[in-house]
Design a protein around this motif. Structure first.
Motif, PDB file in Angstrom:
ATOM      1  N   ASP A   1       6.462  -5.691  -3.942  1.00 31.20           N
ATOM      2  CA  ASP A   1       4.704  -5.583  -4.941  1.00 31.20           C
ATOM      3  C   ASP A   1       4.205  -5.404  -2.928  1.00 31.20           C
ATOM      4  O   ASP A   1       3.652  -3.889  -3.072  1.00 31.20           O
ATOM      5  CB  ASP A   1       3.531  -6.473  -4.796  1.00 31.20           C
ATOM      6  CG  ASP A   1       4.111  -6.494  -6.651  1.00 31.20           C
ATOM      7  OD1 ASP A   1       4.242  -5.555  -6.934  1.00 31.20           O
ATOM      8  OD2 ASP A   1       4.544  -7.786  -6.791  1.00 31.20           O
TER       9      ASP A   1
ATOM     10  N   LYS B   1       4.694   0.380   0.929  1.00 33.24           N
ATOM     11  CA  LYS B   1       4.142  -0.606   0.845  1.00 33.24           C
ATOM     12  C   LYS B   1       3.464  -1.405   1.219  1.00 33.24           C
ATOM     13  O   LYS B   1       3.455  -0.785   2.543  1.00 33.24           O
ATOM     14  CB  LYS B   1       5.188  -1.807   0.584  1.00 33.24           C
ATOM     15  CG  LYS B   1       6.542  -1.322  -0.849  1.00 33.24           C
ATOM     16  CD  LYS B   1       7.247  -2.898  -0.779  1.00 33.24           C
ATOM     17  CE  LYS B   1       8.539  -2.087  -1.808  1.00 33.24           C
ATOM     18  NZ  LYS B   1       8.288  -1.667  -3.188  1.00 33.24           N
TER      19      LYS B   1
ATOM     20  N   GLY C   1      -0.976  -5.868 -13.167  1.00 34.07           N
ATOM     21  CA  GLY C   1      -1.792  -5.762 -11.631  1.00 34.07           C
ATOM     22  C   GLY C   1      -2.098  -6.531 -11.216  1.00 34.07           C
ATOM     23  O   GLY C   1      -2.894  -6.927 -10.057  1.00 34.07           O
TER      24      GLY C   1
END
Lengths: 259, 259
Positions: free
Chosen positions: A145, A103, A5
């Motif tokens: 993501d 998110k 990440g």
């Protein structure tokens, strides 16, 4: 396998790769073609299609692509969104409405800046776009993501699929420091202050010669006139041209008078 | 009558008026319709058409507008670009190539920021778009205060007319502080550091109970594990859920063992 990440940990040293555009079950050939054209306009090249309705290739896509046919020729086909994002390191899902998923939600400009930073660190990013009528399913959004949505007029929020792709591609090109194709047209160097002030003196002398300014108002009117010309941001050539134009009129008047 | 040019001198106190979109001799009905849709997406409403090829209204424009028909209904027709810009205070001409005119050249983002500033000062701005194949003629570009061009891939620089309108409308909405239609999805408040650290302690105790970490590597591995969870930016609910998941696995294992 998902990346850890951080953008500081490049998984490989590949050249900068523009984000991949993934269209999930696109319905209209025109939209696929227009999306390819928009990609080409802004330097994107990799298109992935997840189960296009009525199969692939589609009649009409090529003419809508208007020269960007190579992007269509090299488009890869997948049967699910999950397979289409499998090799990517960072994935955004575009949606027009809240999905109740935990998110981050980004507009195109910050989203593509983040994609650019990750890409510069060697990651490969992709953006998922849903079906024309119904968008992405929640399970498809869940692959991402973060969510990208567009700043739109709430009263008319439905963006065409190819136009959504265009905005993403455009913000990519801006984030990647893509410049304008040409710059402003000052061919002659900017005038020095001395040239400009000397033109003002000449112009005001000609105006005085015809008693243009009422005496009591002259200071203010002359300053305003100078400000008008200063706003022109004149080049040396501009100053010469203007001086010539004023002289021509003044001398023409004097010539006519002596006729 | 042209304005003096400064944005500090509002000519009238009208409400904020989004820029006028002027299509000069547009050829394809689909492009006019898609341009109207793009305008509606980003809060623009005034469309002007200069001598559309094959007349007006055009068959096909309405279906391409996809609900933005009112913009087409109220579109005004002009015979020349000069008439179409007559009442405007600030005019930009879009071109894809250099025209050798002594004008500033702006990308869409700074251009629409300037339009926004002028609009906020009461001016009415407009953007001229040329014909699909040949763009604006030089005399039409000459009507404008500045040139707008798009940052594009030089190898594929031809932008569709409706997509060019979209970029202008999008940058207008951004400049006018148009927000995203929804924000990120943290429903539960962010976890306090204490909750997170307490979860880490619990998790590590469970891992120790099964000798997960080799003793000599534990400090580094545990810190890396904590960093992974910190990157989650957990909410209070997230922490509770994770703790519950770990406990369920740990207790399930203990239950199975006692069977």
């Amino acid at each position: 396998m998902r990346q850890k990440g951080g953008v500081t940990e490049p998984p490989h040293a590949a050249p900068l790769q523009a984000p991949v555009i993934i269209l999930v079950e696109p319905q209209l050939a025109e939209n696929i073609g227009m999306a390819a054209r928009a990609m080409a306009n802004f330097g994107l090249s990799e298109l992935r299609l997840v189960a296009p309705r009525d199969g692939w290739p589609k009649r009409g896509a090529r003419s809508a692509a208007s020269g960007a046919g190579t992007i269509l020729d090299s488009a890869k086909l997948y049967s699910t969104a999950r397979e289409a994002v499998a090799d990517l390191h960072f994935v955004l899902a575009t949606t027009a409405r809240e999905r109740g998923q935990m998110k981050r939600v980004l507009g195109p400009e910050p989203a593509l800046r983040e994609i650019y930073a990750r890409t510069a660190a060697g990651q490969v990013a992709g953006v998922l776009f849903g079906r024309e009528r119904t968008g992405l399913e929640n399970d498809e959004v869940a692959l991402a993501d973060a969510v990208m949505t567009f700043p739109v007029n709430p009263a008319f929020a439905s963006i065409n699929l190819a136009q959504a792709v265009l905005l993403v591609a455009y913000e990519w090109f801006k984030a990647a420091d893509g410049g304008l194709p040409f710059a402003g047209g000052m061919r002659s160097p900017p005038a020095t202050r001395d040239s400009i002030l000397s033109f003002f003196d000449y112009f005001e002398a000609e105006l005085d010669a015809v008693n243009f300014y009422p005496l009591d108002k002259k200071p203010v009117m002359a300053r305003n006139m100078r400000d008008m010309f200063l706003r022109m941001a004149m080049s040396e050539q501009d100053v010469r041209t203007l001086r010539g134009a004023v002289r021509a009129i003044a001398e023409g008047r004097r010539l006519r008078r002596t006729d």
